[in-house]
Design a protein around this motif. Structure first.
Motif, PDB file in Angstrom:
ATOM      1  N   THR A 163      50.311  43.498  35.108  1.00 36.66           N
ATOM      2  CA  THR A 163      49.400  42.702  35.943  1.00 36.66           C
ATOM      3  C   THR A 163      50.027  42.386  37.291  1.00 36.66           C
TER       4      THR A 163
ATOM      5  N   LEU B 118      32.993  41.519  37.801  1.00 38.21           N
ATOM      6  CA  LEU B 118      33.873  41.839  36.672  1.00 38.21           C
ATOM      7  C   LEU B 118      34.602  40.608  36.144  1.00 38.21           C
ATOM      8  N   ARG B 119      34.905  39.677  37.042  1.00 34.77           N
ATOM      9  CA  ARG B 119      35.762  38.549  36.704  1.00 34.77           C
ATOM     10  C   ARG B 119      35.212  37.674  35.579  1.00 34.77           C
TER      11      ARG B 119
ATOM     12  N   SER C  29      37.211  38.768  28.411  1.00 32.21           N
ATOM     13  CA  SER C  29      38.058  39.855  27.918  1.00 32.21           C
ATOM     14  C   SER C  29      37.787  40.162  26.457  1.00 32.21           C
TER      15      SER C  29
ATOM     16  N   LEU D 289      35.350  42.696  25.528  1.00 28.83           N
ATOM     17  CA  LEU D 289      35.717  44.095  25.781  1.00 28.83           C
ATOM     18  C   LEU D 289      36.558  44.697  24.654  1.00 28.83           C
TER      19      LEU D 289
ATOM     20  N   ALA E  31      46.125  46.210  27.480  1.00 26.45           N
ATOM     21  CA  ALA E  31      44.957  46.421  28.349  1.00 26.45           C
ATOM     22  C   ALA E  31      44.086  45.172  28.389  1.00 26.45           C
ATOM     23  N   ILE E  32      43.872  44.572  27.213  1.00 24.71           N
ATOM     24  CA  ILE E  32      43.042  43.368  27.161  1.00 24.71           C
ATOM     25  C   ILE E  32      43.725  42.213  27.908  1.00 24.71           C
TER      26      ILE E  32
ATOM     27  N   TYR F 116      43.344  42.775  31.645  1.00 21.09           N
ATOM     28  CA  TYR F 116      41.994  42.516  32.158  1.00 21.09           C
ATOM     29  C   TYR F 116      41.785  41.018  32.435  1.00 21.09           C
TER      30      TYR F 116
ATOM     31  N   CYS G 110      44.715  39.651  35.314  1.00 24.91           N
ATOM     32  CA  CYS G 110      44.828  40.171  36.685  1.00 24.91           C
ATOM     33  C   CYS G 110      44.061  39.321  37.702  1.00 24.91           C
ATOM     34  N   TRP G 111      43.008  38.627  37.267  1.00 25.48           N
ATOM     35  CA  TRP G 111      42.176  37.905  38.246  1.00 25.48           C
ATOM     36  C   TRP G 111      42.910  36.796  38.977  1.00 25.48           C
TER      37      TRP G 111
END
Lengths: 252, 255
Positions: free
Chosen positions: A71, A99-100, A104, A107, A124-125, A128, A131-132
């Motif tokens: 991240t 997307l924000r 998560s 997904l 990956a989760i 996601y 990262c914001w």
């Protein structure tokens, strides 16, 4: 310093008071489903030296650390790029805002289909969700840089890249650090959540589900408490580092 | 060494500069004085290459200014925003020297030397936020001195410090500039300051700014905060500059 230790002391009194009240209520027999507070604390202490739990914790820690590291490695450069180029940011911004808010956790089913490797799925989760704050704080940090500071360096003949590296980046660094701290907390939540939802071979989430299946609510809660404690420690450590490194910001 | 030829600048519909013509000779200290909003800061920013003028030309040593020239330094009014708070005073002073390709050790030496000249030899390791306003502006001045520019631009450099500090800094600038032989363009709204410091005082009229007067200051050097301000030439010039500024302030109301 003294006021800070007083505050910590008061907080500790609050926590202790709540725990004592819960213990008394449980002993009085109002709630029969839950284990006693003292039992949970004892189990939690035992878990810190329990091999099975420790290997579960190590696995969760690995996906947390991998997710957070990626991240930071990806979020900061993209944030810098977008922060330095407002026109590009204007193009990408609606996509980010779309997307924000997507949870998560929602997904995870999709991610299960996409990733075959357990660590990849979990990281990956985590990425996601984490990262914001890094991305957004980096962008805002760059936007917040004082134009006079930038002009000062420009007036000495420095080009845009030098201004970015020598003024904008250090000036935005406290914002970015806050973003990383928030991301670290979110990453813990998601590292455990993905284990709870997707299962797997190990991890604190998997451990909690197994304990629940065996009817061991004391172990379930003890593992949860330890996860929370870890989150608290991470936050405290980040705040301490921020205070030290960015002393210039608080002292002004 | 600096030629400003019919420079105009407009921000949207607002005309800040209406054809400024001004020449600075080598080693001259020229004060540009005018009411607020006369475009004097804009003029300085044009010379620094931070703003591209809408019209006219600026030549520095005969070379047109298109971007920030190499041999120029700026001291801004707002020292607290112009100094980098994450760096010590010495590091702040040393930073621009990277542009000169100096190695770490010589940057450090030059920074210490400049700090000493402004009377801050003992404060090299301090951070800007540990210093008073006057000290911070001394660091800004040291940063400009260390860079050894042939042209030093100062934008209301003493506008944010108290009166006593202001006098100290004025004398500091006169002293170090005489020592380095730099050419200086200093922008101020303070009439007394412009006459006290300048070899010449250029009066800008209210917007759009144009040169309303260009006065030679024939006061004895070195200047002295008490004696110079009592000098009859000082008193006469101050009144003259005041009239030039005031005259231009009144004219829009008369018409």
């Amino acid at each position: 310093m003294r006021t800070r230790s007083t505050r910590v002391l008061r907080g500790a009194v609050g926590v202790a008071g709540l725990l004592v009240a819960a213990e008394l209520a449980l002993r009085a027999g109002h709630v029969t489903l839950l284990p006693l507070v003292s039992t949970v604390l004892l189990r939690a202490a035992e878990l810190t030296v329990d091999g099975e739990f420790l290997s579960a914790a190590a696995s969760t820690l690995a996906s947390w650390a991998a997710g957070l590291a990626l991240t930071v490695a990806v979020g900061i450069p993209i944030g810098l790029l977008l922060g330095a180029m407002p026109k590009v940011e204007a193009v990408v911004r609606p996509l980010i805002e779309f997307l924000r808010p997507i949870p998560s956790v929602a997904l995870i089913p999709l991610a299960i289909l996409v990733f075959t490797e357990q660590l990849h799925l979990r990281a990956a989760i985590v990425i996601y969700a984490a990262c914001w704050p890094v991305l957004i704080n980096t962008i805002y940090g760059l936007k917040d840089v004082d134009p006079v500071a930038k002009e000062t360096l420009r007036s000495f003949g420095f080009g845009p890249l030098a201004v970015l590296v020598r003024v904008s980046l250090p000036s935005a660094a406290p914002f970015i650090a806050t973003g990383i701290r928030l991301a670290a907390s979110v990453a813990i939540v998601l590292a455990v959540s993905v284990e709870l939802v997707a299962g797997g071979t190990d991890g604190v989430g998997v451990y909690i589900i197994k304990a629940g299946g065996g009817g061991r609510t004391d172990l379930m809660i003890a593992a949860t408490v330890l996860t929370g404690l870890f989150g608290l420690l991470v936050n405290v450590a980040f705040v301490a580092v921020e205070r030290k490194v960015f002393r210039w910001r608080h002292a002004r | 060494m600096l030629e400003i030829i019919d420079v105009t600048h407009t921000y949207g519909a607002y005309q800040a500069l209406g054809g400024v013509k001004l020449t600075l000779a080598e080693g001259e200290l020229v004060c540009v004085v005018g009411p607020s909003g006369c475009g004097k800061s804009t003029l300085l920013r044009c010379v620094a290459g931070l703003v591209q003028p809408t019209g006219g030309r600026i030549l520095l040593d005969g070379v047109p200014v298109s971007q920030t020239p190499d041999n120029l330094a700026v001291v801004f009014q707002d020292y607290s925003r112009s100094l980098f708070p994450w760096m010590s005073a010495a590091a702040n002073v040393a930073l621009p020297l990277r542009r000169k390709g100096m190695d770490r050790a010589s940057r450090r030496t030059a920074a210490m030397e400049a700090l000493e000249q402004v009377g801050l030899a003992g404060a090299a390791g301090k951070y800007p936020w540990e210093m008073s306003g006057g000290m911070q502006q001394r660091v800004s001045i040291a940063r400009a001195l260390a860079y050894r520019p042939s042209l030093l631009l100062m934008d209301e450099p003493f506008g944010s410090v108290d009166a006593q500090t202001r006098e100290d800094l004025e004398d500091l600038v006169l002293r170090v500039c005489a020592h380095h032989g730099m050419t200086i363009m200093l922008v101020t709204h303070d009439i007394d300051e412009s006459v006290y410091l300048g070899d010449r005082v250029v009066v800008l009229s209210r917007s759009p700014g144009t040169v309303a007067g260009d006065l030679q200051v024939s006061l004895p050097s070195p200047r002295d905060q008490i004696a110079t301000r009592e000098h009859e030439t000082f008193v006469r010039l101050r009144a003259e500059v005041g009239r030039l500024i005031r005259g231009n302030q009144l004219s829009p109301q008369e018409t």
